[in-house]
Design a protein around this motif. Structure first.
Motif, PDB file in Angstrom:
ATOM      1  N   ILE A 189      50.622  19.665  30.828  1.00  0.00           N
ATOM      2  CA  ILE A 189      51.200  20.850  30.043  1.00  0.00           C
ATOM      3  C   ILE A 189      51.265  20.788  28.438  1.00  0.00           C
ATOM      4  O   ILE A 189      51.289  19.639  27.990  1.00  0.00           O
ATOM      5  CB  ILE A 189      52.795  20.599  30.482  1.00  0.00           C
ATOM      6  N   GLU A 190      50.823  21.960  28.029  1.00  0.00           N
ATOM      7  CA  GLU A 190      50.597  22.072  26.493  1.00  0.00           C
ATOM      8  C   GLU A 190      51.609  22.808  25.861  1.00  0.00           C
ATOM      9  O   GLU A 190      51.688  22.774  24.793  1.00  0.00           O
ATOM     10  CB  GLU A 190      49.200  22.701  26.292  1.00  0.00           C
ATOM     11  N   VAL A 191      52.500  23.802  26.573  1.00  0.00           N
ATOM     12  CA  VAL A 191      53.357  24.317  25.948  1.00  0.00           C
ATOM     13  C   VAL A 191      54.428  24.744  27.218  1.00  0.00           C
ATOM     14  O   VAL A 191      54.110  25.200  28.279  1.00  0.00           O
ATOM     15  CB  VAL A 191      52.823  25.672  25.311  1.00  0.00           C
ATOM     16  N   LEU A 192      55.667  24.829  26.669  1.00  0.00           N
ATOM     17  CA  LEU A 192      57.047  25.133  27.642  1.00  0.00           C
ATOM     18  C   LEU A 192      57.627  26.313  27.243  1.00  0.00           C
ATOM     19  O   LEU A 192      57.643  26.562  26.168  1.00  0.00           O
ATOM     20  CB  LEU A 192      57.957  23.927  27.557  1.00  0.00           C
ATOM     21  N   VAL A 193      57.968  27.080  28.340  1.00  0.00           N
ATOM     22  CA  VAL A 193      58.624  28.582  28.039  1.00  0.00           C
ATOM     23  C   VAL A 193      59.932  28.396  28.653  1.00  0.00           C
ATOM     24  O   VAL A 193      60.129  28.133  29.972  1.00  0.00           O
ATOM     25  CB  VAL A 193      57.981  29.684  28.632  1.00  0.00           C
ATOM     26  N   THR A 194      61.181  28.835  27.881  1.00  0.00           N
ATOM     27  CA  THR A 194      62.464  28.485  28.921  1.00  0.00           C
ATOM     28  C   THR A 194      63.181  29.654  28.214  1.00  0.00           C
ATOM     29  O   THR A 194      62.974  29.929  26.827  1.00  0.00           O
ATOM     30  CB  THR A 194      62.882  27.298  28.551  1.00  0.00           C
ATOM     31  N   LYS A 195      64.219  29.925  28.893  1.00  0.00           N
ATOM     32  CA  LYS A 195      65.683  30.794  28.262  1.00  0.00           C
ATOM     33  C   LYS A 195      66.280  29.697  27.824  1.00  0.00           C
ATOM     34  O   LYS A 195      66.536  28.611  28.305  1.00  0.00           O
ATOM     35  CB  LYS A 195      66.134  31.515  29.412  1.00  0.00           C
ATOM     36  N   ASP A 196      67.196  30.207  26.818  1.00  0.00           N
ATOM     37  CA  ASP A 196      68.282  29.293  26.230  1.00  0.00           C
ATOM     38  C   ASP A 196      69.517  29.498  27.173  1.00  0.00           C
ATOM     39  O   ASP A 196      70.429  30.159  26.925  1.00  0.00           O
ATOM     40  CB  ASP A 196      68.747  29.772  24.734  1.00  0.00           C
ATOM     41  N   SER A 197      69.262  28.558  28.350  1.00  0.00           N
ATOM     42  CA  SER A 197      70.780  28.678  29.354  1.00  0.00           C
ATOM     43  C   SER A 197      71.794  27.917  28.604  1.00  0.00           C
ATOM     44  O   SER A 197      72.791  28.144  29.074  1.00  0.00           O
ATOM     45  CB  SER A 197      70.140  28.280  30.771  1.00  0.00           C
ATOM     46  N   GLY A 198      71.412  26.960  27.643  1.00  0.00           N
ATOM     47  CA  GLY A 198      72.283  25.834  27.392  1.00  0.00           C
ATOM     48  C   GLY A 198      72.949  24.829  28.398  1.00  0.00           C
ATOM     49  O   GLY A 198      73.623  23.984  28.233  1.00  0.00           O
ATOM     50  N   SER A 199      72.042  25.016  29.701  1.00  0.00           N
ATOM     51  CA  SER A 199      72.540  24.102  30.649  1.00  0.00           C
ATOM     52  C   SER A 199      72.256  22.533  30.367  1.00  0.00           C
ATOM     53  O   SER A 199      70.996  22.444  30.404  1.00  0.00           O
ATOM     54  CB  SER A 199      71.929  24.398  31.878  1.00  0.00           C
ATOM     55  N   ALA A 200      73.122  21.770  30.687  1.00  0.00           N
ATOM     56  CA  ALA A 200      72.729  20.208  30.701  1.00  0.00           C
ATOM     57  C   ALA A 200      71.918  20.026  31.686  1.00  0.00           C
ATOM     58  O   ALA A 200      71.002  18.947  31.690  1.00  0.00           O
ATOM     59  CB  ALA A 200      73.983  19.366  30.670  1.00  0.00           C
ATOM     60  N   ALA A 201      71.859  20.605  33.093  1.00  0.00           N
ATOM     61  CA  ALA A 201      71.216  20.184  34.218  1.00  0.00           C
ATOM     62  C   ALA A 201      69.779  20.237  33.893  1.00  0.00           C
ATOM     63  O   ALA A 201      69.012  19.649  34.520  1.00  0.00           O
ATOM     64  CB  ALA A 201      71.606  21.133  35.303  1.00  0.00           C
ATOM     65  N   THR A 202      69.292  21.535  32.848  1.00  0.00           N
ATOM     66  CA  THR A 202      68.032  21.606  32.733  1.00  0.00           C
ATOM     67  C   THR A 202      67.378  21.284  31.333  1.00  0.00           C
ATOM     68  O   THR A 202      66.393  21.601  31.084  1.00  0.00           O
ATOM     69  CB  THR A 202      67.587  23.192  33.060  1.00  0.00           C
ATOM     70  N   ALA A 203      68.307  20.643  30.493  1.00  0.00           N
ATOM     71  CA  ALA A 203      67.986  20.235  29.158  1.00  0.00           C
ATOM     72  C   ALA A 203      66.906  19.054  28.966  1.00  0.00           C
ATOM     73  O   ALA A 203      66.304  18.922  28.061  1.00  0.00           O
ATOM     74  CB  ALA A 203      69.552  19.626  28.604  1.00  0.00           C
ATOM     75  N   PRO A 204      66.781  18.224  30.019  1.00  0.00           N
ATOM     76  CA  PRO A 204      65.972  17.208  29.668  1.00  0.00           C
ATOM     77  C   PRO A 204      64.342  17.452  29.586  1.00  0.00           C
ATOM     78  O   PRO A 204      63.772  16.644  28.968  1.00  0.00           O
ATOM     79  CB  PRO A 204      65.911  16.380  31.226  1.00  0.00           C
ATOM     80  N   LYS A 205      64.233  18.820  30.102  1.00  0.00           N
ATOM     81  CA  LYS A 205      62.730  19.202  29.761  1.00  0.00           C
ATOM     82  C   LYS A 205      62.451  19.428  28.213  1.00  0.00           C
ATOM     83  O   LYS A 205      61.362  19.129  27.740  1.00  0.00           O
ATOM     84  CB  LYS A 205      62.582  20.611  30.540  1.00  0.00           C
ATOM     85  N   LEU A 206      63.417  19.690  27.399  1.00  0.00           N
ATOM     86  CA  LEU A 206      63.314  19.887  26.073  1.00  0.00           C
ATOM     87  C   LEU A 206      63.222  18.500  25.551  1.00  0.00           C
ATOM     88  O   LEU A 206      62.487  18.212  24.357  1.00  0.00           O
ATOM     89  CB  LEU A 206      64.654  20.563  25.530  1.00  0.00           C
ATOM     90  N   THR A 207      63.994  17.471  25.900  1.00  0.00           N
ATOM     91  CA  THR A 207      63.680  16.017  25.228  1.00  0.00           C
ATOM     92  C   THR A 207      62.340  15.659  25.674  1.00  0.00           C
ATOM     93  O   THR A 207      61.668  14.996  24.784  1.00  0.00           O
ATOM     94  CB  THR A 207      64.816  14.935  25.948  1.00  0.00           C
ATOM     95  N   ALA A 208      61.827  15.897  26.693  1.00  0.00           N
ATOM     96  CA  ALA A 208      60.575  15.226  27.251  1.00  0.00           C
ATOM     97  C   ALA A 208      59.553  16.207  26.368  1.00  0.00           C
ATOM     98  O   ALA A 208      58.394  15.716  25.965  1.00  0.00           O
ATOM     99  CB  ALA A 208      60.171  15.788  28.725  1.00  0.00           C
ATOM    100  N   ALA A 209      59.603  17.498  26.143  1.00  0.00           N
ATOM    101  CA  ALA A 209      58.673  18.298  25.262  1.00  0.00           C
ATOM    102  C   ALA A 209      58.733  17.715  23.853  1.00  0.00           C
ATOM    103  O   ALA A 209      57.505  17.508  23.303  1.00  0.00           O
ATOM    104  CB  ALA A 209      58.976  19.950  25.388  1.00  0.00           C
TER     105      ALA A 209
END
Length: 246
Positions: A189-209
């Motif tokens: 993956i070269e770029v991530l697209v996400t909505k600002d849901s603010g959810s802790a359940a899906t936040a790890p992708k931001l740390t990985a990116a």
């Protein structure tokens, strides 16, 4: 005291669990019905739409609802607007449970945009292998983009239109940091697209990116209806209900 929770989020389920344990409260959770096998909360459950603000107002009156809690997804703009109109029209106390937005940290390469359409416009030049985590209904906004390879993750199968080259992952969070690291590396993956849901359940992708130095296109939340009281967490929303109950 009859409490109606407009749900579908993890916070809504936890809130229903907390309130349903109080014998002085009758708790009904309403789910939109977009997920085939939803995780059902405690208390009574209804599934399906109301038919706009007028239908919701009629339901509030018919079922003698004393308090309305909007615990829907931060991007569920229509139902939040309908809830505000129905509450105002019936005089029903309304509280919106809204988890805080994500905040960028040192090392993040975020590109905030106001909409899915703007996210699609921002992609060219950021990368050709895209991890799309906007939900199945958001994929169509990227269908016109050629020359990009998409990995799209959603709970339910998306429907057309979709980008010409799209691999779909049907998965439900919460997701782990190790899992997200491996996913980004395995799919290059070269770029991530996400909505600002603010959810802790899906936040790890931001740390990985962040660890991989990847750009992240972040779709900002729509504004909340004016004049609606909010709480940032389940505890705050439960306290509000208890104060109403006296």
């Amino acid at each position: 005291m009859h409490v109606l929770i407009l749900g579908g989020t993890s916070e809504a389920r936890r809130l229903a669990d907390v309130l349903a344990a109080d014998p002085a409260l009758r708790v009904t959770s309403s789910l939109a019905g977009r997920v085939a096998q939803p995780r059902l909360p405690a208390g009574e459950v209804r599934i399906g739409g109301f038919g706009g603000p007028e239908g919701l107002a009629a339901w509030l009156r018919a079922h003698a609802v004393d308090a309305l809690l909007d615990a829907t997804h931060p991007f569920a703009e229509r139902i939040s607007r309908n809830a505000a109109l129905a509450a105002a029209g019936t005089g029903t106390p309304l509280l919106a449970l809204r988890r805080p937005s994500w905040e960028a940290r040192e090392g993040d390469r975020w590109h905030p945009v106001p909409s899915l359409a703007a996210a699609a416009e921002a992609l060219p030049g950021l990368g050709t292998r895209v991890f799309l985590t906007t939900g199945r209904q958001g994929i169509a906004a990227f269908a016109h983009l050629d020359g990009l390879v998409f990995l799209a993750r959603s709970v339910e199968p998306p429907v057309a239109p979709m980008p010409a080259v799209t691999e779909v992952l049907l998965e439900r969070g919460p997701f782990t940091l190790d899992g997200e690291r491996e996913l980004l590396r395995a799919h290059r993956i070269e770029v991530l697209v996400t909505k600002d849901s603010g959810s802790a359940a899906t936040a790890p992708k931001l740390t990985a990116a962040r660890e991989l130095g990847l750009p992240v296109v972040v779709v900002e939340r729509p504004p909340a209806p004016a004049g609606v009281r909010t709480a940032p967490d389940v505890a705050g929303a439960a306290d509000w209900v208890r104060r109403l109950a006296g």
